[in-house]
Structure formats: C-alpha cells, structure tokens
Design a protein around this motif. Sequence first.
Motif, PDB file in Angstrom:
ATOM      1  N   GLU A  41       8.384  -1.117  -4.409  1.00 17.13           N
ATOM      2  CA  GLU A  41       9.687  -0.396  -4.588  1.00 17.13           C
ATOM      3  C   GLU A  41       9.514   0.880  -3.384  1.00 17.13           C
ATOM      4  O   GLU A  41      10.677   1.108  -3.151  1.00 17.13           O
ATOM      5  CB  GLU A  41       9.797   0.141  -6.006  1.00 17.13           C
ATOM      6  N   ALA A  42       8.560   1.621  -3.471  1.00 16.10           N
ATOM      7  CA  ALA A  42       8.632   2.669  -2.803  1.00 16.10           C
ATOM      8  C   ALA A  42       8.629   2.514  -1.216  1.00 16.10           C
ATOM      9  O   ALA A  42       9.119   2.886  -0.552  1.00 16.10           O
ATOM     10  CB  ALA A  42       7.318   3.407  -2.665  1.00 16.10           C
ATOM     11  N   ALA A  43       7.971   0.907  -0.813  1.00 19.88           N
ATOM     12  CA  ALA A  43       8.047   0.554   0.388  1.00 19.88           C
ATOM     13  C   ALA A  43       9.417   0.051   0.717  1.00 19.88           C
ATOM     14  O   ALA A  43       9.883   0.755   1.963  1.00 19.88           O
ATOM     15  CB  ALA A  43       7.007  -0.376   0.650  1.00 19.88           C
ATOM     16  N   CYS A  44      10.102  -0.389  -0.258  1.00 15.70           N
ATOM     17  CA  CYS A  44      11.425  -0.887  -0.084  1.00 15.70           C
ATOM     18  C   CYS A  44      12.304   0.437   0.173  1.00 15.70           C
ATOM     19  O   CYS A  44      13.412   0.559   1.068  1.00 15.70           O
ATOM     20  CB  CYS A  44      12.132  -1.348  -1.039  1.00 15.70           C
ATOM     21  N   ALA A  45      12.265   1.462  -0.369  1.00 11.96           N
ATOM     22  CA  ALA A  45      12.839   2.659  -0.366  1.00 11.96           C
ATOM     23  C   ALA A  45      12.634   3.322   1.058  1.00 11.96           C
ATOM     24  O   ALA A  45      13.371   4.344   1.106  1.00 11.96           O
ATOM     25  CB  ALA A  45      12.521   3.457  -1.578  1.00 11.96           C
ATOM     26  N   GLY A  46      11.795   3.034   1.682  1.00  8.21           N
ATOM     27  CA  GLY A  46      11.476   3.473   3.072  1.00  8.21           C
ATOM     28  C   GLY A  46      10.819   4.782   2.889  1.00  8.21           C
ATOM     29  O   GLY A  46      11.070   5.878   3.558  1.00  8.21           O
ATOM     30  N   LEU A  47       9.699   5.008   2.096  1.00 11.55           N
ATOM     31  CA  LEU A  47       8.970   6.358   1.870  1.00 11.55           C
ATOM     32  C   LEU A  47       7.639   5.859   2.405  1.00 11.55           C
ATOM     33  O   LEU A  47       7.019   4.907   2.103  1.00 11.55           O
ATOM     34  CB  LEU A  47       8.891   6.663   0.323  1.00 11.55           C
ATOM     35  N   PRO A  48       6.892   7.021   2.842  1.00 14.25           N
ATOM     36  CA  PRO A  48       5.561   6.922   3.452  1.00 14.25           C
ATOM     37  C   PRO A  48       4.953   6.897   2.065  1.00 14.25           C
ATOM     38  O   PRO A  48       5.257   7.522   0.768  1.00 14.25           O
ATOM     39  CB  PRO A  48       5.507   8.334   4.078  1.00 14.25           C
ATOM     40  N   ILE A  49       3.656   6.474   2.079  1.00 15.41           N
ATOM     41  CA  ILE A  49       3.075   5.945   0.802  1.00 15.41           C
ATOM     42  C   ILE A  49       1.504   6.544   0.717  1.00 15.41           C
ATOM     43  O   ILE A  49       0.818   6.042   1.766  1.00 15.41           O
ATOM     44  CB  ILE A  49       2.912   4.647   0.441  1.00 15.41           C
ATOM     45  N   LEU A  50       1.156   7.401  -0.211  1.00 16.62           N
ATOM     46  CA  LEU A  50      -0.079   7.757  -0.315  1.00 16.62           C
ATOM     47  C   LEU A  50      -0.872   6.988  -1.715  1.00 16.62           C
ATOM     48  O   LEU A  50       0.084   7.046  -2.725  1.00 16.62           O
ATOM     49  CB  LEU A  50      -0.210   9.246  -0.526  1.00 16.62           C
ATOM     50  N   ALA A  51      -1.909   6.320  -1.669  1.00 16.91           N
ATOM     51  CA  ALA A  51      -2.474   5.525  -2.722  1.00 16.91           C
ATOM     52  C   ALA A  51      -3.853   5.732  -2.465  1.00 16.91           C
ATOM     53  O   ALA A  51      -4.453   5.742  -1.409  1.00 16.91           O
ATOM     54  CB  ALA A  51      -1.649   4.187  -2.704  1.00 16.91           C
ATOM     55  N   SER A  52      -4.501   5.272  -3.854  1.00 16.29           N
ATOM     56  CA  SER A  52      -5.827   5.032  -3.803  1.00 16.29           C
ATOM     57  C   SER A  52      -6.019   3.640  -3.398  1.00 16.29           C
ATOM     58  O   SER A  52      -5.179   2.721  -3.602  1.00 16.29           O
ATOM     59  CB  SER A  52      -6.469   5.271  -4.948  1.00 16.29           C
TER      60      SER A  52
END
Length: 234
Positions: free
Chosen positions: A153-164
């Motif tokens: 969902e965050a990727a679809c929203a066009g957001l940079p992503i920080l994740a474990s």
Amino acid sequence: MQWFNVLISRFRHRRWFSHLFVSGEPQVTYARKLGFHQEQILMHNLSADVDLFSGINLKKAENEYPRRLVFIGRFSKEKGLLYLLEAWKTIPDRQNWKLVLIGNGPDYAKLKGYPDVEIKDFMPQEELAEELEKAGAFILPSVTEPWALVIHEAACAGLPILASDCCGAVSCFVKDGENGFLFKPANKRSIRKAVERFIRLPELQWIQMGRRSRELSERITPSKVADCILTVLK
C-alpha cells in the motif's frame, strides 16, 4: 511447526494439493522445502487495493515535502514499535520530521510520552489513503512479519519505505538505497541509522525514492493475481 510440515509434506501436502499459492520469495523458499516444484508454486496471492492507493499524488515539489514518517498497523509486540520509539528519541536532530503511528492494540499505552510522535486510531482504508497522501515516508519496524500488505500500500502511494529486513514484502517492494532503507529487526541502533540516513537526504532524493516505490508497486496487482489463478484453472 514449519519443520514438522516439511517432514510430513510428502505424506500430506503433496498428496492433497497440486499447487501452492504464495505471497512472495520467502514463501517460495518454504514451498520448495515442502517438496513443491517451481511450476507448482504460484505467485503472488496478496495485492493491495492498487487503484485506491495509486490514486495518491506523487510528491513533486521541493520545499513542500511533508515531513511525516508514518506507521500503520497493530500496536503489539511483534510490530517492534518500542524499538522504533527508543531509537527515535535518541536522534538529536529529527530535521522537523514527525513520527505518526496509526492503529490500535495492547501496546497503545506504552507508546505515549515520546517526542515528536502523533498517535491516531485505526481507520478505514479511504482515510488511510488520505493519511498516506499527507505522509513523506512509511516505516515498518516489525520483529516478525511473514509478508505485510501495508508495505505494498505504501509503495502504491509513492512513499519511500523504511522497514526491517524480516518483512516478507520487502523482497518485492523495497530496494535498499533505491526507494528506502532496510534495517535489522529489534535493533535500535540499526533503526536509528536508517532513519537518520533517510531524513538527512536532500528532498529531491525523497521524491525520486517515492517514484521508484510507485514503479515497484506495479509488480503485483489484483488483475495479475486473478490471471495467475486462471492460468492453473485452464
């Protein structure tokens, strides 16, 4: 339990099932251990509401970039929020970024009292889309996470992503250094390093990361999931 399934697979799973429908690469590895061949493993069985979240406008303008780092999920131990908050409070200069936690759960009371943190109750997907439109990046510090549809969902929203790096969905939607950063689960130092590295980037790079996330989000869509199933049924 997983190793027990591996041991009994030839007596049960492969006798009862012709195919396995899995989320992504981590599940493919397990399916192979169960004895299924590559042609018996179908990808991908989970998709975000691509139309809804891809309708969010990509961030384009510098000097107007929203400095809101958003988490969405259950407030529980496996999501690693306390590790995130402890790392967050040790960052001396947060570059005017705010951490926004959206959800509910048993750890709610433990999340209060940290600096530059806003807590919101869980909400319907349409409202979540509005929150992601106001966000500048997404973070998921899970200690254990087989997949995590919210990353899509965050990727679809066009957001940079920080994740474990234990989150299964990062194998598909997060390229370290391209559209975000990965960190070690339950490791405050690793989390802090990733967050600091991100918030110190120039705004243009945040915008470029968001565009890359949107590109990666197209790897899975509801129509592609349906096509995969129909291929087997033909």
